[in-house]
Design a protein around this motif. Structure first.
Motif, PDB file in Angstrom:
ATOM      1  N   GLY A  70      -9.119  19.235  -1.493  1.00  0.00           N
ATOM      2  CA  GLY A  70      -8.891  20.300  -0.602  1.00  0.00           C
ATOM      3  C   GLY A  70      -9.622  20.518   0.597  1.00  0.00           C
ATOM      4  O   GLY A  70      -9.637  21.628   1.281  1.00  0.00           O
ATOM      5  N   ASP A  98     -13.715  31.172  -3.433  1.00  0.00           N
ATOM      6  CA  ASP A  98     -14.027  29.639  -3.199  1.00  0.00           C
ATOM      7  C   ASP A  98     -13.797  28.967  -4.546  1.00  0.00           C
ATOM      8  O   ASP A  98     -14.531  29.439  -5.425  1.00  0.00           O
ATOM      9  CB  ASP A  98     -15.272  29.438  -2.442  1.00  0.00           C
ATOM     10  CG  ASP A  98     -15.037  29.862  -1.043  1.00  0.00           C
ATOM     11  OD1 ASP A  98     -14.073  30.170  -0.536  1.00  0.00           O
ATOM     12  OD2 ASP A  98     -16.300  29.729  -0.297  1.00  0.00           O
ATOM     13  N   ASP A 134     -15.460  20.619   7.294  1.00  0.00           N
ATOM     14  CA  ASP A 134     -15.883  21.345   6.234  1.00  0.00           C
ATOM     15  C   ASP A 134     -17.329  20.694   5.792  1.00  0.00           C
ATOM     16  O   ASP A 134     -17.550  19.685   6.050  1.00  0.00           O
ATOM     17  CB  ASP A 134     -15.043  21.193   4.819  1.00  0.00           C
ATOM     18  CG  ASP A 134     -13.865  22.238   4.739  1.00  0.00           C
ATOM     19  OD1 ASP A 134     -13.760  23.002   5.602  1.00  0.00           O
ATOM     20  OD2 ASP A 134     -13.025  21.891   3.905  1.00  0.00           O
ATOM     21  N   ALA A 171      -2.620  12.602  -1.595  1.00  0.00           N
ATOM     22  CA  ALA A 171      -2.957  13.119  -2.671  1.00  0.00           C
ATOM     23  C   ALA A 171      -3.622  12.142  -3.683  1.00  0.00           C
ATOM     24  O   ALA A 171      -4.133  12.763  -4.675  1.00  0.00           O
ATOM     25  CB  ALA A 171      -1.787  13.887  -3.369  1.00  0.00           C
ATOM     26  N   THR A 230     -13.194  19.562  -6.147  1.00  0.00           N
ATOM     27  CA  THR A 230     -12.603  20.351  -4.963  1.00  0.00           C
ATOM     28  C   THR A 230     -12.446  19.190  -3.661  1.00  0.00           C
ATOM     29  O   THR A 230     -11.917  19.840  -2.757  1.00  0.00           O
ATOM     30  CB  THR A 230     -13.629  21.467  -4.384  1.00  0.00           C
ATOM     31  OG1 THR A 230     -14.765  20.763  -4.134  1.00  0.00           O
ATOM     32  CG2 THR A 230     -13.781  22.199  -5.776  1.00  0.00           C
ATOM     33  N   SER A 285     -11.121  19.807   4.344  1.00  0.00           N
ATOM     34  CA  SER A 285     -10.697  19.634   5.522  1.00  0.00           C
ATOM     35  C   SER A 285     -11.486  19.059   6.506  1.00  0.00           C
ATOM     36  O   SER A 285     -12.754  19.315   6.250  1.00  0.00           O
ATOM     37  CB  SER A 285      -9.838  21.159   6.147  1.00  0.00           C
ATOM     38  OG  SER A 285      -9.085  21.232   5.206  1.00  0.00           O
TER      39      SER A 285
END
Length: 217
Positions: free
Chosen positions: A74, A178, A79, A19, A71, A76
């Motif tokens: 977030g 989104d 993506d 994080a 963003t 993954s």
């Protein structure tokens, strides 16, 4: 400096970290060409520094500030991300001045088809919305777009995209709900800062409305 004209859509191949900091590996072809360690690549609107080149793309380190404001935290593996290399001297300036320094995020509230165009309505914070003007520019996930509508009552703004923009960026996969990265027009941010400085007791000689009127603006 970037222009907001996306060169290609890349894919997140690997994410290391947590994080507070992470390293991203991005699969890319076009932006991989003529790129060196230390170069800047706009990744879905975020300016990232290339830390290494791989056989399938590049890696970049992402700081805590960037993860919390954009963003990218977030993302993954798998993506898609919009990619643009830094503007070269002598190139055509097709969009607007994009720094890759994200002001915050917004949420896609509605997507509406209008003939060949597609409308995207984005909700954001009042702090970001106050610097968005109708017919002005906004960088949405690194894409230079023209603002078509602004609604202060709902904290939303709308953009309309042509088919080329939609199909050549991550907008083709964007859905209602989104989150998207937003960067306000840098010119507006400087003007607002100067105007606020002019109204401060610490800088009584700053730029004020009276000053602008007296000098023909």
């Amino acid at each position: 400096m970037f222009t907001g004209i996306v060169e290609e859509v890349g894919t997140i191949a690997r994410i290391q970290g947590g994080a507070h900091s992470s390293t991203l590996e991005v699969c890319a072809r076009t932006v991989w060409e003529d790129t060196h360690v230390g170069d800047s690549i706009c990744t879905s609107g975020v300016c990232l520094t290339v830390t290494s080149l791989t056989q399938r793309g590049f890696t970049a380190d992402v700081m805590h500030e960037t993860l919390s404001r954009s963003t990218l935290g977030g993302l993954s593996v798998g993506d898609k991300v919009n990619l643009e290399r830094a503007m070269a001297v002598g190139e055509r300036f097709g969009g607007h001045i994009v720094s890759g320094h994200i002001d915050g995020t917004g949420t896609v509230e509605h997507i509406t088809r209008d003939g060949t165009a597609i409308w995207y309505e984005i909700e954001t914070t009042p702090g970001i919305l106050r610097l968005i003007i109708e017919k002005g520019s906004i960088a949405l996930d690194g894409i230079s777009l023209t603002v078509a509508r602004v609604d202060d009552a709902t904290n939303t703004f709308s953009v309309s995209t042509i088919p080329h923009t939609t199909t050549h960026t991550t907008l083709t996969d964007t859905q209602v709900g989104d989150a998207v990265n937003l960067e306000n027009d840098i010119v507006g941010k400087y003007i607002e800062r100067l105007m606020r400085a002019g109204n401060s007791a610490a800088t009584p000689q700053g730029i004020t409305m009276d000053f602008l009127l007296e000098n023909g603006f």
